[in-house]
Design an enzyme around this catalytic site. Structure first.
Site, PDB file in Angstrom:
ATOM      1  N   GLU A 146       0.831  -1.212   0.000  1.00 57.80           N
ATOM      2  CA  GLU A 146       0.000   0.000   0.000  1.00 57.80           C
ATOM      3  C   GLU A 146       0.859   1.254   0.000  1.00 57.80           C
ATOM      4  OE1 GLU A 146      -3.061  -0.093  -0.553  1.00 57.80           O
ATOM      5  OE2 GLU A 146      -3.846  -1.996   0.184  1.00 57.80           O
ATOM      6  N   ASP A 293      -4.467  -9.704  -8.490  1.00 60.21           N
ATOM      7  CA  ASP A 293      -4.823  -8.739  -9.537  1.00 60.21           C
ATOM      8  C   ASP A 293      -3.677  -7.933 -10.159  1.00 60.21           C
ATOM      9  OD1 ASP A 293      -4.584  -7.475  -7.071  1.00 60.21           O
ATOM     10  OD2 ASP A 293      -6.511  -6.468  -7.111  1.00 60.21           O
ATOM     11  N   GLU A 387     -18.663  -6.352  -2.320  1.00 60.79           N
ATOM     12  CA  GLU A 387     -17.262  -6.770  -2.227  1.00 60.79           C
ATOM     13  C   GLU A 387     -17.073  -8.194  -2.746  1.00 60.79           C
ATOM     14  OE1 GLU A 387     -15.127  -4.718  -2.064  1.00 60.79           O
ATOM     15  OE2 GLU A 387     -13.539  -5.016  -0.619  1.00 60.79           O
ATOM     16  N   GLU A 405     -12.456   0.207  -9.449  1.00 68.37           N
ATOM     17  CA  GLU A 405     -12.090  -0.690 -10.558  1.00 68.37           C
ATOM     18  C   GLU A 405     -13.111  -0.717 -11.689  1.00 68.37           C
ATOM     19  OE1 GLU A 405     -11.580  -1.319  -7.425  1.00 68.37           O
ATOM     20  OE2 GLU A 405      -9.483  -1.926  -7.249  1.00 68.37           O
TER      21      GLU A 405
HETATM   22  C1  DMJ Z   1      -6.441   0.357  -5.083  1.00 68.05           C
HETATM   23  O1  DMJ Z   1      -5.707   0.731  -3.973  1.00 68.05           O
HETATM   24  C2  DMJ Z   1      -5.556  -0.226  -6.132  1.00 68.05           C
HETATM   25  O2  DMJ Z   1      -6.228  -0.162  -7.340  1.00 68.05           O
HETATM   26  C3  DMJ Z   1      -5.142  -1.637  -5.839  1.00 68.05           C
HETATM   27  O3  DMJ Z   1      -4.425  -2.235  -6.873  1.00 68.05           O
HETATM   28  C4  DMJ Z   1      -6.294  -2.524  -5.505  1.00 68.05           C
HETATM   29  N1  DMJ Z   1      -7.490  -1.806  -5.382  1.00 68.05           N
HETATM   30  C5  DMJ Z   1      -7.521  -0.597  -4.645  1.00 68.05           C
HETATM   31  C6  DMJ Z   1      -8.868   0.055  -4.758  1.00 68.05           C
HETATM   32  O4  DMJ Z   1      -9.907  -0.827  -4.759  1.00 68.05           O
END
Ligand code: DMJ
EC number: 3.2.1.113
Length: 937
Positions: A146, A293, A387, A405
């Site tokens: 993060e 992802d 979610e 997203e």
């Molecule tokens: C974001 O912090 C980024 O896109 C991350 O890759 C995963 N998703 C969150 C938001 O949902």
């Protein structure tokens, strides 16, 4: 995830990376499709687009302005209580809090959004504030992932646009790479996390003390998620190339190399979590959503930004595997890395909504359109993407933290197809945000999309990503002060310039194509079939893909059912399904035996199932047994969930809230059932005594109102009777445990008193102390506070239109009582003896403690007696297969007909695996199931 929209075919591009992009991704030339659109959804006028763009700007001001006014310098805004979220000062939310490092996260994450939204002056102020106020040396343990995507990415995005503005000559003339210096300082702070033999980073680091030192309070972790280790290369390479310090790019590459080496070699898939020391997969389920992802996203984008062929090759290898196993259009379903034909779960998470956008970048438009359409229908059903949702589109996890997203994929599909349909989708997103998430002090995450209740949370990615994509969706080129196509979007939508591909590129030289000829875009006019051929010839292309899916959500059937039907068609006897199982059916018991599953009758009336694979009649029967056990585990946890009453909503409707604040409330197992009756609306009044445990001394104050009562000292039912006798039309019990909150505590249900509660006719709801104090504060400030008690928040427009309407439409209490007693008899007779003390923290109706136990080589599951017979109402397979279940069924059937392995009887029969290796595999699967049971996003 994301990638900047492509330049229209034919415009010269000075960067090598962009040519590669064009060559690698057909979709990238698709921007010109916007100008060739001739039919399909009604085109949107320039005025309307501008109006929507302005609406996005106003919404951003509301979110950002409230953050700056009420929360800054805290990391995030708490939009319900209108204050900053400071780590350590609020109850812990677990891993979610690892994004907060006391470094004004939201401000840093918003920097480049300000420039995209043409708020250059505000950007200049924001950069000054970051330089003046932000300290990166805090004694806080943060997530490496993060911190990289939000803070390092935010600083680099800010720097990228600061130097662009400086070069333009008007703004930022004073800027001297200060943000880059901060980014470098942060980069060095993250490096100790890579001190592992594998090169995979530890998941967390202490910003001040690093890893492993006693003061660090971290460094003992053994696992990390694949996305956590594989989502560094863009930021780290950009940092190296901006500064010339190659170490960052080297470390990120090493982590990616290791993940690639560890991919499951036969399926070419990766698991969700990996041991950072041994490289063993800890969770062996694999999808494109949570936990994995952005690993895939960064492989493709690393190729785009760095021009390194090996990243594209890796991406393509994984992509083939994803399309072979995980993609079951329009669904994307997790599978096992070792048994990729075996679905690992029956639900999807919201994070996978980025994937259609990535498919656009890859140039694979058809499945992108299909998945996006499916997601949009789920959104239309619930206003937001829950979610997690099941394959038959029921809510699995009900919260929605305003994730971007889906907006991101909508933007890229619009760029690719030019279909105005996607503008309408964006308009719906804007409307829903304003209608359901907007609160006086910002935008609040949805606690439960079914009730419309809020959570006191506005994540920084909402500002970093959502507003960028929505604004760009409606913007024309001239609405943006720079050329967005010169940049690549990181996973957090931060902008990195494509010219980095040719700067300080010493590391990547060995992998890049040595011969490179500069060409202009016109050479690629015909490498973009989607633009030059598909769309002009068939402007209804996207619509024709969406059309067969238009009822996919409404007319869906559980996916498992299809596979049973397939077995029938192939002539084989279908394996026994968990939901059909009857412990009294001798034929079923025989099948269990063949599968190596034994049935143990427990003293308390439950039965326990245990599988000994070695006792199965054959390896195929053993595999069937394994699947049966997996289904039984899922069924059992699903049934436990279904026994719980859903949450309710308390919506504040009076001035200045006007229905904007919706609080999550716990239901009661007695009183008026709000899911079956109209909501109750009324002003609130505190009862005396405050605990409501004796006859009220202020009946005149609560008469015709909704009484507020404090939890404690007597049974909930007793409180309800006392306020009802005083004339209250409803009651809200407020928790007496200070600091409790629905953000952190599980849903609380108020149990009856073990006796007949039919005499209680009014609705009763429970609020944790944090939510309760929002109402108490409102009373202090505004005196008259009116609320709506309901099962789902009501549309604000209706509340404002006719505030009296609701009371008029209420059934009379006489009728209520008649209706209600019928319902109550059946529910109370089942549940009356479950919780007999108010003080009990028992919050569910579940009389059967979780008794699932998975022994080493065994699979075991327990079911309660009520679960032993199949429920006739659930036995809808045949009806659905013969009847309504059309579009999706057909597609899924067609697809599985082409995938011979998808029929377990066919594929498993073909493989003759030695029993030892089967057992070893099962052991891995069992571990994976156990992990999935604990699974969280
Ligand atoms: C974001 O912090 C980024 O896109 C991350 O890759 C995963 N998703 C969150 C938001 O949902």
């Amino acid at each position: 995830m994301s990638e900047a929209g492509g330049r229209g075919c034919g415009s010269p591009v000075p960067q090598r990376a962009r040519w590669r992009l064009v060559a690698a991704t057909a979709a990238f030339c698709l921007v010109s499709a916007t100008s060739v659109w001739t039919a399909g959804a009604e085109p949107m006028s320039r005025e309307e687009k501008q109006k929507l763009g302005n609406q996005v700007l106003e919404m951003f001001d509301h979110a950002y302005g409230n953050y700056m006014e009420h929360a800054y310098p805290a990391d995030e805004l708490m939009p319900l209580t209108c204050r900053g979220r400071v780590r350590g000062q609020e109850p812990s939310r677990g891993d979610v809090d690892d994004a907060l490092g006391k470094f004004s996260l939201t401000l840093i994450d918003s920097l480049d959004t300000l420039v995209v939204l043409n708020k250059t002056k505000e950007f200049e102020d924001a950069v000054r504030k970051v330089l003046r106020d932000v300290n990166l040396d805090n004694d806080v343990v943060v997530s490496v992932f993060e911190t990289n995507i939000r803070v390092l990415g935010g600083l680099l995005g800010g720097h990228s646009l600061a130097i662009m503005l400086k070069e333009k000559g008007e703004y930022m003339q004073w800027y001297n790479d200060e943000l880059l210096q901060m980014a470098k300082q942060l980069g060095y702070k993250l490096l100790p996390a890579f001190n592992t033999t594998s090169g995979l980073p530890y998941p967390r680091i202490n910003l001040k003390f690093g890893i492993r030192k006693p003061e660090a309070r971290t460094g003992t972790e053994t696992d990390t998620c694949t996305a956590c280790a594989g989502t560094l290369i863009l930021e780290f390479a950009a940092l190296s190339r901006f500064t010339g310090a190659t170490i960052f790019e080297e470390y990120a590459r090493k982590a990616l190399d290791f993940l690639w080496e560890k991919r499951q070699r036969s399926s070419n898939l990766v698991g969700v979590t990996i041991n950072i020391h041994t490289g063993d997969w800890v969770r062996k389920d694999s999808g494109v959503g949570a936990g994995i992802d952005s690993y895939y996203e960064y492989l493709l984008k690393a190729y785009v930004l760095l021009g390194d062929d090996s990243f594209l090759e890796r991406f393509n290898t994984h992509y083939d595997a994803i399309m072979r196993y995980i993609s079951q259009p329009p669904l994307l379903l997790d599978v096992h890395i070792h048994k990729p034909m075996l679905n690992a779960r029956t639900w999807m998470d919201a994070l996978l909504a980025f994937f259609p956008g990535l498919q656009v970048l890859k140039g694979d438009i058809r499945p992108a359109i299909e998945t996006h359409e499916m997601l949009y229908q789920v959104i239309k059903k619930h206003n937001f993407l829950p979610e997690a949702f099941t394959t038959d589109f029921r809510v699995h996890w009900a919260q929605h933290p305003l994730r971007p997203e889906f907006a991101e994929s909508t933007y890229f599909l619009y760029k690719a197809t030019g279909d105005p349909y996607y503008l309408e989708v964006g308009k719906t997103l804007i409307e829903n945000l304003n209608k359901y998430a907007r609160v006086p002090c910002g935008f609040a995450a949805m606690k439960d999309v079914r009730t419309g209740s809020h959570e006191d949370r506005m994540d920084s990615f909402f500002l970093a990503e959502m507003f960028k994509y929505l604004y760009l969706l409606f913007a024309d080129k001239e609405d943006i002060i720079f050329d967005i196509e010169d940049y690549i979007f990181t996973t957090e939508a931060h902008l990195l310039p494509l010219w980095l591909s040719t700067t300080n590129q010493s590391i990547s030289k060995k992998n890049t194509t040595s011969e490179y000829t500069e060409l202009d875009d016109s050479n690629f006019d015909w490498t973009c079939p989607n633009t030059q051929i598909l769309f002009p010839n068939d402007p209804l292309y996207a619509q024709s893909i969406r059309e067969p899916l238009k009822n996919v959500v409404d007319k869906s059937c559980p996916r498992g059912i299809i596979r049973v039907e397939e077995s029938f068609r192939s002539g084989a006897k279908p394996p026994l399904r968990a939901r059909d199982f009857m412990a009294t059916n001798p034929e079923h018991l025989e099948i269990l035996k063949k599968m190596g599953v034994s049935l143990i009758h427990l003293k308390d009336g439950r039965v326990q199932l245990v599988q000994h694979a070695i006792q199965a009649a054959s390896s195929i029967d053993a595999e069937d047994g394994l699947r049966f056990m997996q289904e039984m585990i899922e069924l059992s946890s699903q049934q436990q969930k279904e026994q719980q009453l859903p949450p309710r909503a308390v919506q504040i409707v009076s001035h200045p809230f006007f229905g904007r604040v919706v609080l999550t409330a716990g239901p009661a197992q007695f009183g008026l059932d709000l899911s079956k009756h109209k909501e109750t609306r009324g002003f609130v009044a505190s009862s005396k005594p405050s605990n409501g445990c004796s006859e009220l001394t202020n009946p005149e104050a609560v008469m015709g109102k909704i009484a507020l009562i404090q939890r404690g000292q007597c049974m909930f039912a007793e409180k309800a009777r006392n306020i009802q006798n005083a004339g209250a039309i409803g009651g809200i019990v407020i928790d007496d445990n200070e600091g409790s909150s629905s953000d952190t505590a599980p849903l609380f249900q108020m149990a009856g008193d073990g006796k007949d509660t039919d005499d209680i006719k009014i609705p009763m709801l429970f609020l944790f102390s944090k939510e309760g104090s929002i109402i108490l504060d409102a009373i202090r400030e505004y005196e008259e506070v009116e609320v709506l008690l309901s099962d789902k928040a009501k549309d604000r427009a209706a509340i404002l239109k006719d505030p009296e309407m609701e009371n008029e439409e209420q059934p009379s209490s006489e009728n209520d009582s008649q209706n209600q007693s019928g319902e109550q008899i059946s529910s109370s007779s089942q549940e009356v003896d479950l919780v007999d003390q108010e003080s009990s923290e028992e919050n569910s109706l579940n009389s059967h403690p979780e008794s699932l136990s998975l022994a080493d080589m065994d699979n075991a599951a327990s079911i309660s007696p009520s679960e032993q017979t199949s429920n006739p109402t659930e036995n809808h397979e045949t009806t659905n297969l013969n009847g309504e279940c059309t579009d999706l069924d057909n597609q899924l059937q067609e697809q599985s007909e082409t995938e011979e392995d998808s029929n377990p009887n066919v594929s498993w029969g073909k493989k003759v695996q030695p029993i030892d290796s089967i057992l070893a595999d099962w052991n891995e699967d069992i571990e994976a199931f156990e992990m999935m049971e604990k699974d969280e996003l």
